[in-house]
Design an enzyme around this catalytic site. Structure first.
Site, PDB file in Angstrom:
ATOM      1  N   ASP A 133       0.834  -1.208   0.000  1.00 37.59           N
ATOM      2  CA  ASP A 133       0.000   0.000   0.000  1.00 37.59           C
ATOM      3  C   ASP A 133       0.871   1.262   0.000  1.00 37.59           C
ATOM      4  O   ASP A 133       1.999   1.246   0.502  1.00 37.59           O
ATOM      5  CB  ASP A 133      -0.920  -0.033   1.233  1.00 37.59           C
ATOM      6  CG  ASP A 133      -2.123   0.865   1.079  1.00 37.59           C
ATOM      7  OD1 ASP A 133      -2.338   1.410  -0.025  1.00 37.59           O
ATOM      8  OD2 ASP A 133      -2.871   1.041   2.067  1.00 37.59           O
ATOM      9  N   HIS A 154       2.505   3.332  -8.955  1.00 37.70           N
ATOM     10  CA  HIS A 154       2.276   1.908  -9.240  1.00 37.70           C
ATOM     11  C   HIS A 154       3.462   1.330 -10.028  1.00 37.70           C
ATOM     12  O   HIS A 154       3.905   0.216  -9.774  1.00 37.70           O
ATOM     13  CB  HIS A 154       0.985   1.708 -10.038  1.00 37.70           C
ATOM     14  CG  HIS A 154      -0.251   2.136  -9.305  1.00 37.70           C
ATOM     15  ND1 HIS A 154      -0.462   1.847  -7.983  1.00 37.70           N
ATOM     16  CD2 HIS A 154      -1.349   2.840  -9.707  1.00 37.70           C
ATOM     17  CE1 HIS A 154      -1.632   2.348  -7.615  1.00 37.70           C
ATOM     18  NE2 HIS A 154      -2.194   2.962  -8.629  1.00 37.70           N
ATOM     19  N   LEU A 210      11.223 -20.295  -4.786  1.00 34.33           N
ATOM     20  CA  LEU A 210      10.132 -19.529  -4.181  1.00 34.33           C
ATOM     21  C   LEU A 210       8.833 -19.668  -4.985  1.00 34.33           C
ATOM     22  O   LEU A 210       8.852 -19.681  -6.212  1.00 34.33           O
ATOM     23  CB  LEU A 210      10.551 -18.055  -4.157  1.00 34.33           C
ATOM     24  CG  LEU A 210       9.520 -17.033  -3.677  1.00 34.33           C
ATOM     25  CD1 LEU A 210       9.340 -17.120  -2.168  1.00 34.33           C
ATOM     26  CD2 LEU A 210       9.943 -15.618  -4.079  1.00 34.33           C
TER      27      LEU A 210
HETATM   28  C1  IPE Z   1      -5.425  -2.641   0.018  1.00 33.15           C
HETATM   29  O1  IPE Z   1      -5.106  -1.319  -0.232  1.00 33.15           O
HETATM   30  C2  IPE Z   1      -5.464  -3.413  -1.265  1.00 33.15           C
HETATM   31  C3  IPE Z   1      -4.167  -3.640  -1.871  1.00 33.15           C
HETATM   32  C4  IPE Z   1      -3.014  -3.311  -1.377  1.00 33.15           C
HETATM   33  C5  IPE Z   1      -4.217  -4.315  -3.131  1.00 33.15           C
HETATM   34  P1  IPE Z   1      -6.229  -0.202  -0.407  1.00 33.15           P
HETATM   35  O2  IPE Z   1      -5.509   1.070  -0.626  1.00 33.15           O
HETATM   36  O3  IPE Z   1      -7.197  -0.616  -1.444  1.00 33.15           O
HETATM   37  O4  IPE Z   1      -6.951  -0.248   1.018  1.00 33.15           O
HETATM   38  P2  IPE Z   1      -7.781   0.863   1.807  1.00 33.15           P
HETATM   39  O5  IPE Z   1      -8.797   1.403   0.860  1.00 33.15           O
HETATM   40  O6  IPE Z   1      -6.809   1.918   2.234  1.00 33.15           O
HETATM   41  O7  IPE Z   1      -8.347   0.140   2.979  1.00 33.15           O
HETATM   42  C1  IPE Z   2      -1.488   0.263  -3.375  1.00 29.65           C
HETATM   43  O1  IPE Z   2      -1.316   1.639  -3.416  1.00 29.65           O
HETATM   44  C2  IPE Z   2      -1.808  -0.331  -4.725  1.00 29.65           C
HETATM   45  C3  IPE Z   2      -3.199  -0.768  -4.872  1.00 29.65           C
HETATM   46  C4  IPE Z   2      -4.098  -0.791  -3.937  1.00 29.65           C
HETATM   47  C5  IPE Z   2      -3.617  -1.204  -6.192  1.00 29.65           C
HETATM   48  P1  IPE Z   2      -2.539   2.655  -3.425  1.00 29.65           P
HETATM   49  O2  IPE Z   2      -2.935   2.889  -4.829  1.00 29.65           O
HETATM   50  O3  IPE Z   2      -3.623   2.173  -2.536  1.00 29.65           O
HETATM   51  O4  IPE Z   2      -1.856   3.945  -2.824  1.00 29.65           O
HETATM   52  P2  IPE Z   2      -2.435   4.929  -1.717  1.00 29.65           P
HETATM   53  O5  IPE Z   2      -2.890   4.079  -0.575  1.00 29.65           O
HETATM   54  O6  IPE Z   2      -3.567   5.663  -2.353  1.00 29.65           O
HETATM   55  O7  IPE Z   2      -1.285   5.797  -1.367  1.00 29.65           O
HETATM   56 MG    MG Z   3      -4.050   2.394  -0.583  1.00 29.06          MG
END
Ligand code: IPE
Ligand code: IPE
Ligand code: MG
Length: 233
Positions: free
Chosen positions: A17, A34, A128
């Site tokens: 995240d 990303h 792995l």
């Molecule tokens: C969790 O992250 C999902 C992934 C890392 C794929 P999100 O960014 O979607 O989660 P919330 O919305 O902060 O809970």
């Molecule tokens: C995690 O990063 C990737 C996915 C959930 C696909 P985010 O896109 O949730 O990034 P933040 O949480 O908005 O910083």
């Molecule tokens: Mg996120």
């Protein structure tokens, strides 16, 4: 050189995240985060192989993430397709078996086909096992497993989860400072240790992994029992 943590888990899982915030901090579009996140996947996969971790599962895209803006979703899917193509040789060279688990019915046919091809091609690899959780959510998994269990007239849910045959994660790491499970491994996390770090996913590399595993190594896992070698009576 990495400093090897004192206890190596069999299954490491990561909720990756913070990509969007990483990009925002640099005044860039979320997609830039990303793309940089893919570099972290590469680094962590390599480190897990070197450390002797058997399973690395990565929460890449949740069922809820389909609700993000169309552009972001399509960029994420394109990145996934690109990584499948570009990483193939590295996976083979490093003896990595790749699995992609989740609600595959929601994934575009071309990407699904590319995924199936790489799963087949890496199936015999013995190092792995890297598991990308894509279009996954814990509630969805339990529901689909419950339906199939009922159809089969069985009484154990576990063999019907998408993770059947894979040991439950010993440790679940979540990056970016959030302290929630966000519909990830609801069943499988029953006895997982949680490690939370403020590091944003694109900044999470080998050293961050080793630090998280060192924290895991310091935990005392009891699985509902009393401490080993301790007579309580
Ligand atoms: C969790 O992250 C999902 C992934 C890392 C794929 P999100 O960014 O979607 O989660 P919330 O919305 O902060 O809970
Ligand atoms: C995690 O990063 C990737 C996915 C959930 C696909 P985010 O896109 O949730 O990034 P933040 O949480 O908005 O910083
Ligand atoms: Mg996120």
């Amino acid at each position: 050189m990495m400093k090897k943590p004192s206890k190596i888990p069999v299954h490491v899982s990561i909720i990756m995240d913070g990509n969007g915030r990483w990009a925002a901090e640099r005044g860039k579009e979320r997609v830039y985060g990303h793309a940089e996140g893919v570099e972290s996947v590469r680094a962590v996969c390599e480190a897990c192989g070197e450390l002797g971790v058997k399973y690395l599962s990565l929460f890449a895209f949740s069922e809820e993430n389909w609700g993000r803006p169309k552009d972001e979703v399509s960029t994420l899917m394109k990145l996934m397709a690109k990584a499948m193509k570009e990483e193939f040789e590295t996976l083979m060279r490093n003896d990595v078996r790749l699995l992609v688990l989740g609600n595959r019915a929601r994934i575009a046919p071309e990407l699904n086909e590319a995924i199936s091809n790489i799963e087949k091609a890496t199936a015999g690899n013995k190092g792995l096992t890297m598991i990308v959780m894509l279009s996954y959510s814990g509630k969805w998994d339990i529901l689909q497993a419950a339906k199939r269990m009922a159809e089969a007239g069985a009484d154990d849910l576990e063999p019907f989860l998408v993770t059947a045959g894979i040991p439950d994660p010993d440790v679940i790491i979540r990056t970016s400072g959030e302290k929630r499970i966000s519909n990830y491994f609801l069943w499988q996390a029953a006895y997982s240790e949680f490690v939370f770090t403020d590091t944003l996913w694109p900044d999470f590399r080998k050293e961050s992994l080793c630090a998280a595993l060192e924290e895991y190594a310091s935990r005392d896992r009891r699985f509902g029992k009393v401490e080993e070698n301790k007579n309580v009576f």
